[in-house]
Write a protein that holds these residues in place. Structure first.
Motif, PDB file in Angstrom:
ATOM      1  N   VAL A 244       0.830  -1.210  -0.051  1.00 13.81           N
ATOM      2  CA  VAL A 244      -0.072   0.184  -0.054  1.00 13.81           C
ATOM      3  C   VAL A 244       0.873   1.314  -0.024  1.00 13.81           C
ATOM      4  CG1 VAL A 244      -1.702   1.349   1.514  1.00 13.81           C
ATOM      5  CG2 VAL A 244      -1.843  -1.040   1.169  1.00 13.81           C
ATOM      6  N   THR A 245       2.005   1.122   0.669  1.00 15.10           N
ATOM      7  CA  THR A 245       2.924   2.332   0.536  1.00 15.10           C
ATOM      8  C   THR A 245       3.521   2.590  -0.706  1.00 15.10           C
ATOM      9  OG1 THR A 245       3.766   1.812   3.074  1.00 15.10           O
ATOM     10  CG2 THR A 245       5.102   3.294   1.634  1.00 15.10           C
TER      11      THR A 245
ATOM     12  N   ARG B 125      -0.016   3.663  -3.167  1.00 13.97           N
ATOM     13  CA  ARG B 125      -1.031   4.129  -2.459  1.00 13.97           C
ATOM     14  C   ARG B 125      -2.153   4.746  -3.350  1.00 13.97           C
ATOM     15  NH1 ARG B 125       1.609   8.664   1.058  1.00 13.97           N
ATOM     16  NH2 ARG B 125       3.262   6.983   1.252  1.00 13.97           N
TER      17      ARG B 125
ATOM     18  N   TYR C 185      -4.113   1.929  -4.756  1.00 15.12           N
ATOM     19  CA  TYR C 185      -5.025   1.319  -3.769  1.00 15.12           C
ATOM     20  C   TYR C 185      -5.967   2.011  -3.213  1.00 15.12           C
ATOM     21  CZ  TYR C 185      -5.928  -1.372   0.550  1.00 15.12           C
ATOM     22  OH  TYR C 185      -6.773  -1.954   1.592  1.00 15.12           O
TER      23      TYR C 185
ATOM     24  N   THR D  59      -4.178   1.957   8.246  1.00 10.87           N
ATOM     25  CA  THR D  59      -3.112   2.017   7.283  1.00 10.87           C
ATOM     26  C   THR D  59      -3.149   3.379   6.407  1.00 10.87           C
ATOM     27  OG1 THR D  59      -2.828  -0.370   7.043  1.00 10.87           O
ATOM     28  CG2 THR D  59      -1.737   0.889   5.332  1.00 10.87           C
ATOM     29  N   ILE D  60      -4.260   3.576   5.783  1.00 12.40           N
ATOM     30  CA  ILE D  60      -4.548   4.817   4.993  1.00 12.40           C
ATOM     31  C   ILE D  60      -4.283   5.802   6.016  1.00 12.40           C
ATOM     32  CG2 ILE D  60      -6.301   6.270   3.782  1.00 12.40           C
ATOM     33  CD1 ILE D  60      -7.481   3.694   2.950  1.00 12.40           C
TER      34      ILE D  60
ATOM     35  N   LEU E 241      -0.516   6.554   6.379  1.00 13.25           N
ATOM     36  CA  LEU E 241       0.134   7.032   5.266  1.00 13.25           C
ATOM     37  C   LEU E 241      -0.035   8.499   4.952  1.00 13.25           C
ATOM     38  CD1 LEU E 241      -0.912   4.544   2.544  1.00 13.25           C
ATOM     39  CD2 LEU E 241       1.303   4.796   3.481  1.00 13.25           C
TER      40      LEU E 241
END
Length: 211
Positions: free
Chosen positions: A109-110, A113, A116, A175-176, A179
Motif C-alpha cells: 500500500v505504501t 497508495r 490502492y 493504514t490509510i 500514510l
C-alpha cells in the motif's frame, strides 16, 4: 506483475502483432502504471491508446466503456495486492504468518497508495462491478484470517467471521490514516494491526456463545 515500461511497451506493440488476450493484458498493464501516479478516474482512454500505439476505437474493442476499463484495472490491482500478501504457511506459527502478510500489505500500500486508494473508493462506487472487486478482495483477506482461527484457539463462528471482516476494514483505515499522517513508525503500525486481531476475536468469541 502487471507493471511494464511504457517506452518498451510502445516500441514492442508497434513491432509485433499481439494476440487479443496479450493486447488486453498490455492495456491493463499500462492502466496500472498510470494509476500509480494519478487517480483512476484521470486515466484516460486517449492516453492509454497513445502509449500502446493503438487507436481509441481499438481500445473499445477490448473494453465496453471507460468504466469497464477502469474496473479491469481495479481488478488487476486487487489481484496484484492479494498475490503480494499471500500468507507464507511455511512460517508455521499463525501469528508469524499474519505478521508477515500484514508487513507485505503495508509495504504494498505504501508503494502503490494511489492505485490502492482507487480500490478502496470502489466500495462507495455507484458501479456494482467496481463494488464487487472491492468486496471480493476484502472477502479473500478475511477468509485468510478465518483459515488460521482454529490454530489460535478461536472457533470461526458467524460472529467471529463478522469480526474478521470488521478487522479488515480497521486495517485498511488505519493504514490509510498512517500514510496520510505517519505519527508512529512502520513497526508500531504493524504491531497495532496484528495484535488487534487475536485480541478482538478472543473477546468476541468469549462474549458470544457459539451457534
Amino acid at each position: 506483475m502487471y507493471l511494464v515500461s511504457t517506452s518498451k511497451t510502445r516500441a514492442s506493440s508497434r513491432r509485433t502483432r499481439m494476440s487479443p488476450q496479450a493486447r488486453r493484458d498490455q492495456l491493463i498493464a499500462l492502466g496500472l502504471e498510470m494509476v500509480g501516479n494519478r487517480p483512476l478516474e484521470q486515466v484516460s482512454i486517449d492516453a492509454i491508446a497513445e502509449v500502446a500505439g493503438v487507436s481509441r476505437a481499438l481500445l473499445f474493442h477490448y473494453f465496453e466503456s471507460k468504466q469497464d476499463f477502469h474496473v479491469a484495472i481495479a481488478r488487476a490491482q486487487a489481484q496484484e495486492m492479494l498475490d503480494c500478501t499471500e500468507p507464507d504457511h511455511s512460517l508455521g506459527d499463525p501469528l508469524l504468518v499474519l505478521g508477515a502478510s500484514m508487513a507485505a500489505y503495508v509495504d504494498y500500500v505504501t508503494e502503490n497508495r494511489s492505485a490502492y486508494m482507487a480500490l478502496i473508493r470502489g466500495s462507495a462506487s455507484a458501479d456494482p462491478a467496481m463494488r464487487e472487486v472491492f468486496d471480493h478482495t476484502r472477502s479473500v483477506m478475511a477468509g485468510r484470517v478465518l483459515e488460521h482461527a482454529p490454530a489460535l484457539g478461536i472457533e470461526p463462528t458467524p460472529v467471529v467471521q463478522m469480526t474478521a471482516h470488521g478487522w479488515i476494514a480497521f486495517v485498511e483505515q488505519t493504514t490509510i490514516s498512517w500514510l496520510t499522517d505517519p505519527v508512529i513508525t512502520r513497526e508500531e503500525l504493524l504491531s497495532v494491526i496484528t495484535e488487534a486481531l487475536p485480541a478482538l476475536a478472543t473477546v468476541v468469541g468469549a462474549a458470544v456463545p457459539a451457534g
